[in-house]
Write an enzyme that holds these catalytic residues in place. Structure first.
Site, mmCIF file in Angstrom:
data_model
loop_
_atom_site.group_PDB
_atom_site.id
_atom_site.type_symbol
_atom_site.label_atom_id
_atom_site.label_comp_id
_atom_site.label_asym_id
_atom_site.label_seq_id
_atom_site.Cartn_x
_atom_site.Cartn_y
_atom_site.Cartn_z
ATOM 1 N N TRP A 219 -12.766 5.224 0.542
ATOM 2 C CA TRP A 219 -12.180 4.982 1.861
ATOM 3 C C TRP A 219 -13.091 5.579 2.897
ATOM 4 O O TRP A 219 -13.324 6.778 2.825
ATOM 5 C CB TRP A 219 -10.794 5.626 1.929
ATOM 6 C CG TRP A 219 -9.991 5.228 3.117
ATOM 7 C CD1 TRP A 219 -9.674 5.998 4.189
ATOM 8 C CD2 TRP A 219 -9.375 3.948 3.325
ATOM 9 N NE1 TRP A 219 -8.902 5.283 5.065
ATOM 10 C CE2 TRP A 219 -8.708 4.024 4.564
ATOM 11 C CE3 TRP A 219 -9.350 2.737 2.615
ATOM 12 C CZ2 TRP A 219 -8.006 2.947 5.094
ATOM 13 C CZ3 TRP A 219 -8.645 1.677 3.141
ATOM 14 C CH2 TRP A 219 -7.977 1.791 4.375
ATOM 15 N N TYR B 84 -7.063 16.202 1.566
ATOM 16 C CA TYR B 84 -5.721 16.571 2.039
ATOM 17 C C TYR B 84 -5.131 17.752 1.268
ATOM 18 O O TYR B 84 -4.141 18.324 1.675
ATOM 19 C CB TYR B 84 -4.778 15.366 1.985
ATOM 20 C CG TYR B 84 -5.109 14.327 3.050
ATOM 21 C CD1 TYR B 84 -5.159 14.691 4.397
ATOM 22 C CD2 TYR B 84 -5.386 13.018 2.718
ATOM 23 C CE1 TYR B 84 -5.477 13.773 5.375
ATOM 24 C CE2 TYR B 84 -5.701 12.079 3.694
ATOM 25 C CZ TYR B 84 -5.746 12.461 5.024
ATOM 26 O OH TYR B 84 -6.062 11.555 5.996
ATOM 27 N N TYR C 214 -6.622 11.992 -2.798
ATOM 28 C CA TYR C 214 -7.374 12.767 -1.802
ATOM 29 C C TYR C 214 -7.559 14.252 -2.119
ATOM 30 O O TYR C 214 -7.551 15.072 -1.203
ATOM 31 C CB TYR C 214 -6.727 12.591 -0.423
ATOM 32 C CG TYR C 214 -7.046 11.221 0.158
ATOM 33 C CD1 TYR C 214 -8.277 10.988 0.772
ATOM 34 C CD2 TYR C 214 -6.145 10.169 0.057
ATOM 35 C CE1 TYR C 214 -8.588 9.735 1.280
ATOM 36 C CE2 TYR C 214 -6.452 8.904 0.563
ATOM 37 C CZ TYR C 214 -7.678 8.709 1.171
ATOM 38 O OH TYR C 214 -8.002 7.467 1.677
ATOM 39 N N ASN D 130 -4.866 5.792 -4.944
ATOM 40 C CA ASN D 130 -5.371 6.425 -3.723
ATOM 41 C C ASN D 130 -5.218 7.933 -3.912
ATOM 42 O O ASN D 130 -4.084 8.416 -4.036
ATOM 43 C CB ASN D 130 -4.564 5.970 -2.503
ATOM 44 C CG ASN D 130 -4.708 4.479 -2.221
ATOM 45 O OD1 ASN D 130 -5.481 3.780 -2.870
ATOM 46 N ND2 ASN D 130 -3.965 3.988 -1.239
ATOM 47 N N LYS E 184 -13.518 8.611 7.836
ATOM 48 C CA LYS E 184 -13.899 8.606 6.420
ATOM 49 C C LYS E 184 -14.910 7.505 6.110
ATOM 50 O O LYS E 184 -15.262 7.281 4.953
ATOM 51 C CB LYS E 184 -12.659 8.468 5.523
ATOM 52 C CG LYS E 184 -11.737 9.689 5.621
ATOM 53 C CD LYS E 184 -10.662 9.688 4.562
ATOM 54 C CE LYS E 184 -9.702 10.853 4.780
ATOM 55 N NZ LYS E 184 -8.836 10.676 5.960
ATOM 56 N N ASN F 220 0.843 -1.196 0.000
ATOM 57 C CA ASN F 220 0.000 0.000 0.000
ATOM 58 C C ASN F 220 0.876 1.243 0.000
ATOM 59 O O ASN F 220 1.680 1.444 0.918
ATOM 60 C CB ASN F 220 -0.913 0.042 1.215
ATOM 61 C CG ASN F 220 -1.825 1.275 1.209
ATOM 62 O OD1 ASN F 220 -2.641 1.433 0.310
ATOM 63 N ND2 ASN F 220 -1.653 2.148 2.194
ATOM 64 N N GLU F 221 0.727 2.050 -1.024
ATOM 65 C CA GLU F 221 1.371 3.364 -1.105
ATOM 66 C C GLU F 221 2.867 3.356 -0.847
ATOM 67 O O GLU F 221 3.364 4.150 -0.035
ATOM 68 C CB GLU F 221 0.675 4.358 -0.163
ATOM 69 C CG GLU F 221 -0.786 4.562 -0.503
ATOM 70 C CD GLU F 221 -1.425 5.725 0.262
ATOM 71 O OE1 GLU F 221 -0.810 6.224 1.213
ATOM 72 O OE2 GLU F 221 -2.537 6.131 -0.126
HETATM 73 C C1 GCB Z 1 -4.193 6.584 2.898
HETATM 74 C C2 GCB Z 1 -3.925 5.282 3.545
HETATM 75 C C3 GCB Z 1 -5.008 4.891 4.538
HETATM 76 C C4 GCB Z 1 -5.434 6.103 5.340
HETATM 77 C C5 GCB Z 1 -5.988 7.149 4.407
HETATM 78 C C6 GCB Z 1 -6.400 8.433 5.147
HETATM 79 O O1 GCB Z 1 -3.681 6.905 1.874
HETATM 80 O O2 GCB Z 1 -3.710 4.237 2.624
HETATM 81 O O3 GCB Z 1 -4.509 3.879 5.376
HETATM 82 O O4 GCB Z 1 -6.350 5.790 6.343
HETATM 83 O O5 GCB Z 1 -5.021 7.503 3.470
HETATM 84 O O6 GCB Z 1 -7.571 8.591 5.451
HETATM 85 O O7 GCB Z 1 -5.532 9.252 5.424
#
Ligand code: GCB
Length: 600
Positions: free
Chosen positions: A554, A475, A471, A469, A573, A414-415
């Site tokens: 997510w 973010y 945001y 992924n 989330k 993951n990432e």
């Molecule tokens: C991500 C991660 C995940 C986090 C999410 C977040 O990229 O893979 O584990 O919970 O962001 O909400 O920040």
């Protein structure tokens, strides 16, 4: 040998499976003195601890909840006389993160990796017809050379503290069931299947591994118990005329029965439920039984109140009902392989799983709320040790889960920080070393974090399809700037579209932290209205690009994280709350997903 065997325990005429769940003795061992002080045979002044469970949230004092270091579980168990002549083992579904097993004071084995099962072969250590004692010394520290990655620091008061490089609480303990198992000395160690299907015929190519040179007999029965095909030999074909295929959200399971026969006598038997279906990636499409499937679903966690990361069949039942209600057909086992019962359940419900190894935190900047280092993760001197554990756990995950029809793909990380040159040799090795592990050769992938784009990632050649992924709207470019977030997302996807990369993309994370019950018109971040607006924004974008073949926001539900200034009692989330009730966004998604065709 039994210690390499990952088959799920069963009880039948040749095999016995008894659960050792319930109350165990428990004790912290901050000075790591238990072994020297005789704890393998008995703990001094223990407390009682339920299994399966994470110990953390039961406690009312903070030092105990946050405890990092060694701790012990111990239980008496009775071994019946009829186990005589069998191999006897104790199988741990999970011990977070590393464990050493003792039986009647004798050290049996160690294991590293908190999300995969292992068996201690205790045949030579037990007394038949008597009580025996199993003690488990566990350690839950986080390190950069271990999965999942993090640090363990020592505070000025001498207490150790886990600093995860990942966003879920470091729930620790015996999180999954413990089984006392007995199997024949000559036994079935493993089996695997691959499939060819058409509408009027299906062929199951099977192969059986046995700790024996006995003859192998295999049969396949339908859901009514009628045998539809038989074969002999360690490898062979089961041909089914007019099969009922395993379809997404329309599962049908056949039972494969494997027998070892020696001089006309059956010496071992193992049965399992399998689904007849194929999986393939072709161009921009994900195909199940040669037909395109659009993924709708979630990233998830094994997380609930009281017992933390314990696998709880009740929570799983609720989660699958929520997924069906909302119109989902898939999930990612973010960020670790889940309990085997989750895969059996998904097999039965026709849900597709992207199965993820606990390789998370492989990026310094992603741990920014923890003060990330200014270095590529893959330049670290811990990388060689980490790799050994990483490939080890990929092997065990694939070995454990390869026979589930629900498993669609393997997520190997993951990432990770794939924008640095040093990531390239690491992933070259990882993809080479894992290429032949799955007889079905399911697609392999990893998720790409926001920093790893079409332009910046150096590792785009490895995945068979992409998990993104992203945001924007949370973010960065958040709130009133969300229109710029949408523009940025479209600009990135336009680059993918112009490229000659002919692979599907699935959005495996996007979302907004949302406090249930917070309403605001017009919306602000954290309100239920904003969560819907963010989903609407992403969905507009997904609908504009036909190489996007799935959406998994997510997260299914709110979950616990380490405390911090970005988290209000965990990550919010969730489309559902932590107690699995809908936020307003759930009704929005339900409408969308129930109106999208499977091959959207
Ligand atoms: C991500 C991660 C995940 C986090 C999410 C977040 O990229 O893979 O584990 O919970 O962001 O909400 O920040």
């Amino acid at each position: 040998t039994m210690e390499k065997d990952l088959l799920y325990p069963v009880t039948n005429a040749y095999r016995e499976d008894q659960k050792l769940d319930g109350l165990w003795d428990f004790k912290f061992d901050p000075a790591s003195e238990g072994e020297a002080n005789g704890w393998p045979t008995g703990l001094e002044d223990p407390i009682k601890m339920p299994v399966p469970a994470s110990f953390n949230d039961f406690f009312t004092d903070k030092d105990a909840r946050e405890y990092t270091g060694d701790f012990w579980y111990l239980k008496k168990f009775f071994v019946p006389n009829y186990f005589e002549g069998k191999k006897v083992g104790i199988r741990f579904g999970a011990a977070t993160h590393r464990a050493k097993i003792f039986v009647n004071g004798q050290e049996i084995r160690s294991h590293e990796g908190g999300f995969l099962p292992f068996t201690a072969d205790i045949t030579d250590a037990i007394k038949l017809g008597e009580d025996n004692v199993v003690a488990v010394k566990i350690n839950n520290e986080l390190h950069r050379d271990a999965l999942p990655a993090g640090d363990t620091i020592t505070l000025k008061n001498g207490k150790k503290m886990a600093k995860p490089f990942f966003d879920f609480y470091n729930y620790s303990g015996l999180n999954r069931s413990v089984h006392l198992v007995a199997i024949p000395k000559e036994n079935i160690e493993d089996y695997s299947t691959t499939y060819e299907v058409s509408n009027d015929q299906a062929t199951v190519h099977y192969s059986v591994e046995a700790d024996s040179n006995a003859d192998v007999k295999v049969s396949l029965a339908d859901e009514d118990g009628h045998v539809v095909a038989t074969a002999t030999g360690a490898e062979g074909d089961l041909v089914v005329e007019n099969p009922t295929l395993w379809q997404v959200r329309d599962a049908y399971l056949y039972t494969i029965k494997i027998k070892l026969v020696q001089g006309g006598t059956v010496v071992d038997e193992y049965s399992d439920e399998i689904g007849l279906r194929t999986i393939e990636i072709k161009g921009h499409q994900i195909l199940v039984n040669h037909k395109p499937v659009y993924l709708k679903g979630f990233g998830r966690h094994e997380d609930s109140i009281y017992a933390g990361r314990a696998f709880d069949l009740n929570v799983e039942r609720r989660d699958l009902n929520l997924m069906k209600w909302i119109g989902a057909n898939s999930y990612r086992s973010s960020h670790y392989p889940y309990d085997e019962q989750a895969y059996k359940f998904a097999d039965r419900e026709g849900i597709l799983i992207t199965d993820e190894v606990p390789a998370v935190g492989f990026k310094m900047a992603a741990a920014s709320f923890l003060g990330g280092l200014d270095q590529s993760f893959f330049d670290g001197d811990w990388i060689d040790d980490l790799y050994k554990k990483h490939i080890d756990q990929v092997k065990d995950m694939i070995k454990r889960d390869k026979n589930h029809p629900s498993v669609l793909a393997w997520s190997l990380c993951n990432e990770p920080d794939t924008s640095s040159d040093s990531a390239v040799p690491y992933f070259t090795k990882l993809f080479n070393d894992s290429a032949d592990l799955d007889p079905e050769k399911r697609p392999r992938t990893f998720t790409l974090n926001e920093d790893d784009t079409f332009e910046t990632s150096k590792c785009l050649k490895f995945p068979d399809f992409y998990l993104l992924n992203r945001y924007p709207g949370w973010y960065h470019k958040w709130g009133y700037e969300i229109s710029d977030g949408e523009a940025g997302l479209r600009a990135e996807l336009d680059e993918w579209q112009k490229s000659d990369i002919d692979k599907p993309i699935v959005f495996s994370e996007y979302g907004a932290d949302t406090e249930p019950g917070l309403h605001k018109l017009p919306s602000i971040m954290w309100s239920e209205e904003y969560q819907i607006e963010l989903l609407e924004m992403f969905n507009r974008v997904f609908d504009s690009y036909d190489f996007i073949r799935g959406e998994q926001p997510w997260n299914l539900a709110d979950f616990q994280t380490v405390e911090g200034n970005m988290r209000v009692n965990g990550n919010k989330k969730g489309i559902f709350t932590r107690d699995r009730q809908p936020k307003a966004a759930a009704f929005y998604l339900r409408k969308r997903w129930n109106s999208l065709p499977l091959d959207y």
